[in-house]
Design a protein around this motif. Structure first.
Motif, PDB file in Angstrom:
ATOM      1  N   LYS A 340       0.890  -1.154   0.040  1.00  0.00           N
ATOM      2  CA  LYS A 340       0.134   0.073  -0.196  1.00  0.00           C
ATOM      3  C   LYS A 340       0.794   1.440   0.083  1.00  0.00           C
ATOM      4  N   HIS A 341       1.941   1.303   0.758  1.00  0.00           N
ATOM      5  CA  HIS A 341       2.679   2.736   1.089  1.00  0.00           C
ATOM      6  C   HIS A 341       3.716   2.596   0.145  1.00  0.00           C
ATOM      7  N   LYS A 342       4.283   1.759  -0.348  1.00  0.00           N
ATOM      8  CA  LYS A 342       5.597   1.881  -1.109  1.00  0.00           C
ATOM      9  C   LYS A 342       5.139   1.790  -2.601  1.00  0.00           C
ATOM     10  N   ARG A 343       4.085   0.883  -2.720  1.00  0.00           N
ATOM     11  CA  ARG A 343       4.097   0.448  -4.272  1.00  0.00           C
ATOM     12  C   ARG A 343       2.513   0.903  -4.833  1.00  0.00           C
ATOM     13  N   LYS A 344       1.739   1.696  -3.784  1.00  0.00           N
ATOM     14  CA  LYS A 344       0.366   2.082  -3.987  1.00  0.00           C
ATOM     15  C   LYS A 344      -0.490   0.892  -4.921  1.00  0.00           C
ATOM     16  N   MET A 345      -0.275  -0.199  -4.119  1.00  0.00           N
ATOM     17  CA  MET A 345      -0.965  -1.395  -4.530  1.00  0.00           C
ATOM     18  C   MET A 345      -1.838  -2.171  -3.425  1.00  0.00           C
ATOM     19  N   ILE A 346      -2.777  -2.830  -3.690  1.00  0.00           N
ATOM     20  CA  ILE A 346      -3.622  -3.369  -2.783  1.00  0.00           C
ATOM     21  C   ILE A 346      -3.513  -5.107  -2.979  1.00  0.00           C
ATOM     22  N   LEU A 347      -2.933  -5.528  -1.764  1.00  0.00           N
ATOM     23  CA  LEU A 347      -2.847  -7.089  -1.768  1.00  0.00           C
ATOM     24  C   LEU A 347      -3.734  -7.662  -0.639  1.00  0.00           C
ATOM     25  N   ASN A 348      -4.356  -8.729  -1.171  1.00  0.00           N
ATOM     26  CA  ASN A 348      -4.950  -9.609  -0.076  1.00  0.00           C
ATOM     27  C   ASN A 348      -4.856 -10.957  -0.529  1.00  0.00           C
ATOM     28  N   SER A 349      -5.850 -11.906  -0.117  1.00  0.00           N
ATOM     29  CA  SER A 349      -5.694 -13.240  -0.310  1.00  0.00           C
ATOM     30  C   SER A 349      -6.332 -13.960  -1.579  1.00  0.00           C
ATOM     31  N   HIS A 350      -6.848 -12.904  -2.221  1.00  0.00           N
ATOM     32  CA  HIS A 350      -7.394 -12.973  -3.465  1.00  0.00           C
ATOM     33  C   HIS A 350      -6.680 -12.552  -4.654  1.00  0.00           C
ATOM     34  N   ALA A 351      -6.087 -11.312  -4.592  1.00  0.00           N
ATOM     35  CA  ALA A 351      -5.527 -10.686  -5.873  1.00  0.00           C
ATOM     36  C   ALA A 351      -4.716  -9.439  -5.175  1.00  0.00           C
ATOM     37  N   LEU A 352      -4.045  -8.801  -6.546  1.00  0.00           N
ATOM     38  CA  LEU A 352      -3.121  -7.830  -6.174  1.00  0.00           C
ATOM     39  C   LEU A 352      -3.743  -6.567  -7.224  1.00  0.00           C
ATOM     40  N   TYR A 353      -4.046  -5.340  -6.729  1.00  0.00           N
ATOM     41  CA  TYR A 353      -4.527  -4.309  -7.450  1.00  0.00           C
ATOM     42  C   TYR A 353      -3.578  -3.388  -7.501  1.00  0.00           C
ATOM     43  N   ASP A 354      -3.271  -2.714  -8.691  1.00  0.00           N
ATOM     44  CA  ASP A 354      -2.348  -1.675  -8.833  1.00  0.00           C
ATOM     45  C   ASP A 354      -3.084  -0.358  -9.163  1.00  0.00           C
ATOM     46  N   PHE A 360      -5.693  -5.184 -11.971  1.00  0.00           N
ATOM     47  CA  PHE A 360      -5.321  -6.177 -11.288  1.00  0.00           C
ATOM     48  C   PHE A 360      -4.110  -6.964 -11.924  1.00  0.00           C
ATOM     49  N   LEU A 361      -3.191  -7.336 -11.040  1.00  0.00           N
ATOM     50  CA  LEU A 361      -2.136  -7.923 -11.874  1.00  0.00           C
ATOM     51  C   LEU A 361      -1.921  -9.496 -11.379  1.00  0.00           C
ATOM     52  N   PRO A 362      -2.260 -10.228 -12.573  1.00  0.00           N
ATOM     53  CA  PRO A 362      -2.339 -11.576 -12.265  1.00  0.00           C
ATOM     54  C   PRO A 362      -0.794 -12.462 -11.982  1.00  0.00           C
ATOM     55  N   ALA A 363      -0.815 -13.515 -11.248  1.00  0.00           N
ATOM     56  CA  ALA A 363       0.367 -13.928 -10.921  1.00  0.00           C
ATOM     57  C   ALA A 363      -0.032 -15.613 -10.871  1.00  0.00           C
ATOM     58  N   ALA A 364       0.904 -16.425 -11.438  1.00  0.00           N
ATOM     59  CA  ALA A 364       1.016 -17.861 -11.441  1.00  0.00           C
ATOM     60  C   ALA A 364       1.612 -18.405 -10.280  1.00  0.00           C
ATOM     61  N   GLU A 367       6.257 -16.248  -6.416  1.00  0.00           N
ATOM     62  CA  GLU A 367       7.355 -15.688  -6.746  1.00  0.00           C
ATOM     63  C   GLU A 367       6.838 -14.334  -7.491  1.00  0.00           C
ATOM     64  N   GLU A 368       5.870 -14.769  -8.582  1.00  0.00           N
ATOM     65  CA  GLU A 368       5.488 -13.417  -9.435  1.00  0.00           C
ATOM     66  C   GLU A 368       4.737 -12.301  -8.536  1.00  0.00           C
ATOM     67  N   ILE A 369       4.190 -12.716  -7.293  1.00  0.00           N
ATOM     68  CA  ILE A 369       3.530 -11.621  -6.657  1.00  0.00           C
ATOM     69  C   ILE A 369       4.946 -10.873  -6.075  1.00  0.00           C
ATOM     70  N   PHE A 370       5.785 -11.507  -5.677  1.00  0.00           N
ATOM     71  CA  PHE A 370       6.846 -10.668  -5.244  1.00  0.00           C
ATOM     72  C   PHE A 370       7.528  -9.931  -6.178  1.00  0.00           C
ATOM     73  N   GLN A 371       7.509 -10.467  -7.265  1.00  0.00           N
ATOM     74  CA  GLN A 371       7.979  -9.581  -8.461  1.00  0.00           C
ATOM     75  C   GLN A 371       7.292  -8.420  -8.785  1.00  0.00           C
ATOM     76  N   HIS A 372       5.871  -8.541  -8.896  1.00  0.00           N
ATOM     77  CA  HIS A 372       5.047  -7.534  -9.086  1.00  0.00           C
ATOM     78  C   HIS A 372       5.294  -6.197  -7.864  1.00  0.00           C
ATOM     79  N   LEU A 373       5.526  -6.874  -6.766  1.00  0.00           N
ATOM     80  CA  LEU A 373       5.734  -5.881  -5.483  1.00  0.00           C
ATOM     81  C   LEU A 373       7.064  -4.999  -5.524  1.00  0.00           C
ATOM     82  N   GLY A 374       7.978  -5.632  -6.560  1.00  0.00           N
ATOM     83  CA  GLY A 374       9.305  -5.426  -6.611  1.00  0.00           C
ATOM     84  C   GLY A 374      10.095  -5.792  -5.177  1.00  0.00           C
TER      85      GLY A 374
END
Ligand code: DGT
Ligand code: MG
Length: 385
Positions: A340-354, A360-364, A367-374
């Motif tokens: 939220k504070h460093k990436r302006k993204m919302i993460l929960n157990s369903h999805a990641l929203y930029d 929404f940023l999909p992930a398989a 690892e991909e979720i960590f990548q999206h978050l930098g």
């Protein structure tokens, strides 16, 4: 030089999700003291203070060696004045007077007793405490005012507060797989929570269930529960339907964003597990080996009640669910705060929203979720923040 200092300055990053935190660390006495104060602050309704102590403890858990002097604290983040004082006391005297006083206090002890009941949160425990209740016997007298969940929690209090061993979790995993695969042979059943982080004991056993073909998982959970019940394994269960709507669930996008509660189809249960010492008496080779059925050893009390959470995630949300259910609780909180504070993204157990890209940023995979978050990938065993 240990204590997280390199020539370039502090090695300890600000957010718990930017650090590697193994299960075993070198500062247990200090973190126990700080976590007692975090708990006590939470019991008093001071969420902010509680979080401050939790953050300080978490920083110490990530240090590569034991903290030996106060000076080593200066490059570390998240160590407030109060935490510093407690650390000083423990370093110098072995114990903190304040922590010892808290542990002996009537409120802390009563709140511990009550919040260890399945189905009882801090708010309920505070109310009971304020009403003058002090013991489990006091609660038994008010039996009719308890929820069904709390009644089960009270009934199985001793068992549910006896740690679940890793071997017991493995036995339950085989049982859940046997149940799930009868109905959906290609479904996957994954052990999550503390056991996935490498813990050898836990307070419950958490499972995540999914199927590679989306929608196949719909309706699975109720069949699984019905089968487990017919075999006598269920002492208590409460199921919830999936209430998550894609895309753009309004609640996900509302200001609060990444809440820790999710909306997956799930079942909170108490299962009846045979005590492992009795394993030899059971027929070998069955997937359900080690689990006791009603007619079997219940009368001799050869079984133990164990809390089991079953969560069903649609395949496309599985990596988010896995990340969300692996924990630790503090690691999850830090991930969401970082997003939220460093990436302006919302993460929960369903999805990641930029929020910047409004997508929404999909992930398989995790690892991909960590990548999206930098963020550098942190494996489960290093998420014990
Ligand atoms: P323990 O106490 O040995 O069971 O330790 P954990 O880490 O397994 O703790 P637990 O079982 O309370 O929770 C496992 C993880 O799952 C934790 O990081 C938080 C997450 N979690 C627990 N309940 C919920 C929930 O209702 N929704 C979501 N999204 N996550 C939850
Ligand atoms: Mg758990």
């Amino acid at each position: 030089v240990h204590a997280g200092v390199t020539e370039d300055g502090p090695r300890v990053a600000l957010y718990g999700c930017q650090r590697r935190t193994p299960l075993a660390h070198s500062n247990q006495a200090l973190t126990d003291a700080l976590e007692t104060l975090a708990e006590e602050a939470g019991f008093g309704g001071s969420e902010g203070r509680s979080l401050a102590f939790t953050r300080a403890a978490s920083v110490l858990k990530s240090l590569p060696g034991p903290l030996t002097s106060l000076g080593e604290l200066s490059p570390l983040p998240c160590i407030g004045e109060h935490s510093r004082k407690v650390i000083q006391e423990v370093l110098e005297d072995g114990v903190s007077v304040e922590v010892e006083r808290v542990k002996l206090s009537e409120r802390y002890r009563t709140m511990k007793l009550f919040t260890k009941i399945f189905g009882v949160g801090v708010k309920t425990a505070i109310r009971w405490y304020q009403e003058g209740l002090r013991t489990l016997a006091d609660l038994q007298e008010r039996h009719t005012e308890l929820t069904r969940e709390q009644q089960a929690g009270l009934q199985h209090y001793t068992d549910l507060n006896t740690p679940v061993e890793r071997s017991e979790a493995d036995t339950i995993e085989r049982l859940v797989q046997e149940a799930v695969w009868q109905f959906l042979p290609d479904a996957s059943v994954m052990l999550t929570g503390g056991f996935r982080r490498g813990k050898q004991q836990g307070h419950d056993v958490d499972f995540l269930i999914t199927h590679p073909q989306e929608d196949k998982e719909v309706g699975l959970l109720s069949k699984v529960i019905r089968w487990l019940d017919s075999q006598g394994f269920i002492l208590y269960q409460h199921s919830q339907r999936n209430t998550y709507q894609l895309p753009g669930d309004p609640e996900l996008l509302s200001s609060g964003g990444g809440s820790s509660m999710d909306r997956f189809e799930r079942c909170f249960s108490i299962l009846r597990l045979a005590r492992l010492t009795q394993d030899k008496d059971l027929p070998p080779g069955s997937g359900a080996q080690g689990i006791c059925t009603q007619g079997g050893c219940g009368a001799a009390r050869g079984w133990k009640a164990v809390r089991v959470d079953l969560v069903v995630a649609p395949f496309s949300q599985f990596p988010f669910a896995l990340l969300g259910w692996t924990g630790s609780r503090h690691f999850e909180r830090e991930l969401r705060r970082f997003a939220k504070h460093k990436r302006k993204m919302i993460l929960n157990s369903h999805a990641l929203y930029d929020m910047a890209q409004q997508m929404f940023l999909p992930a398989a995979s995790e690892e991909e979720i960590f990548q999206h978050l930098g963020l550098e990938y942190v494996p489960p065993t290093e998420r014990n923040a």
